[in-house]
Design an enzyme around this catalytic site. Structure first.
Site, PDB file in Angstrom:
ATOM      1  N   GLY A  90       0.856  -1.172   0.000  1.00 46.03           N
ATOM      2  CA  GLY A  90       0.000   0.000   0.000  1.00 46.03           C
ATOM      3  C   GLY A  90       0.893   1.223   0.000  1.00 46.03           C
ATOM      4  N   ALA A 124       5.197  -2.285   0.300  1.00 47.36           N
ATOM      5  CA  ALA A 124       5.437  -1.357   1.417  1.00 47.36           C
ATOM      6  C   ALA A 124       5.936  -2.104   2.656  1.00 47.36           C
ATOM      7  CB  ALA A 124       4.170  -0.575   1.741  1.00 47.36           C
ATOM      8  N   HIS A 160       9.093  -3.316  -6.786  1.00 45.18           N
ATOM      9  CA  HIS A 160       8.504  -2.985  -8.097  1.00 45.18           C
ATOM     10  C   HIS A 160       9.538  -2.299  -8.996  1.00 45.18           C
ATOM     11  CE1 HIS A 160       4.578  -3.538  -6.100  1.00 45.18           C
ATOM     12  NE2 HIS A 160       4.972  -2.663  -5.196  1.00 45.18           N
ATOM     13  N   GLU A 196       9.174  -7.051 -10.195  1.00 48.03           N
ATOM     14  CA  GLU A 196       7.933  -7.793  -9.912  1.00 48.03           C
ATOM     15  C   GLU A 196       8.215  -9.300  -9.994  1.00 48.03           C
ATOM     16  OE1 GLU A 196       4.349  -5.689 -10.262  1.00 48.03           O
ATOM     17  OE2 GLU A 196       5.977  -4.987  -8.989  1.00 48.03           O
TER      18      GLU A 196
END
Length: 245
Positions: A90, A124, A160, A196
């Site tokens: 998040g 996160a 990411h 990813e």
């Protein structure tokens, strides 16, 4: 206690799969049979109830019970009693602020580094496991009291991680340029760019890259290097780092 055990995942969802689908076998192997219940920390998203439902459904399908810390009247006590901790993705600033607001930084560090309970993070949740959140991609939508994070490892991670797209005409800064700007500051630790579908498994003083895509390592003053799954990153754990709390 035992040695620290961390599973630091770049992303919760990989294109074409469901929530934590791409890494569920890694999760089962990591948590093993001893862990019965996982303490979930959903602070990175606004709708904590919905987030906890998603996580609970996934972990129950893997054979683990899940308690969400936001449903506990005493978050510190919840951490003290936890068998394993999972912090989801998040907004990293929102997440870190909530960890400080609930006095959980020291408690989580103690449980993971001294008591040896497993810690899982994605996105996160991976950012906050490191020295600081200086290398997150997120917008600072709230103001945590510090950018210093849990310090479970003595370096930073960029989840990411994106490679520059040579076909695009967008002239904005690439991820690599932003990390290089970070390293222009003195005493900045290494940054591991996790693409990813990639994760870092830490067991004691051993760190191994897992997953499908690979990672890019940035060391201050050096050219970035490319690494495939299976790479041993243990040297990142032993290098002394002045920023590590």
């Amino acid at each position: 206690g035992g040695p620290r055990r961390l599973l630091l995942i770049s992303n919760s969802t990989l294109h074409g799969g469901g929530y934590l689908g791409h890494c569920q076998q890694h999760i089962q192997s990591f948590l093993g049979q001893k862990v019965k219940r996982v303490l979930f920390i959903p602070y990175a998203l606004h709708d904590r109830d919905a987030y906890a439902r998603t996580a609970r459904e996934k972990f129950e399908s893997l054979g683990y019970g899940l308690d969400s810390i936001h449903e506990s009247c005493d978050p510190v006590e919840a951490v003290r009693k936890s068998e394993a901790i999972f912090i989801g993705g998040g907004n990293t600033f929102r997440l870190l602020k909530a960890l400080y607001d609930n006095s959980l930084i020291h408690e989580i560090r103690k449980r993971v580094l001294e008591d040896g309970i497993p810690y899982m993070g994605s996105s996160a949740g991976t950012n906050v496991a490191t020295v600081s959140i200086n290398t997150t991609n997120d917008m600072p939508i709230v103001y945590p009291p510090s950018l210093q994070a849990l310090g479970l490892v003595p370096f930073n991670i960029n989840p990411h991680y994106l490679d520059p797209d040579i076909k695009r005409t967008h002239m904005g800064e690439t991820r690599e340029e932003r990390i290089r700007q970070y390293h222009e500051e003195p005493n900045t630790p290494p940054v591991l760019g996790l693409r990813e579908g990639t994760m870092l498994l830490v067991e004691g003083d051993k760190a191994t890259l897992q997953g499908v895509t690979g990672a890019r390592l940035f060391l201050r003053g050096k050219k970035p290097t490319e690494h495939e799954p299976g790479t041993d990153f243990s040297f990142l754990l032993t290098d002394s780092n002045p920023l590590n709390p």
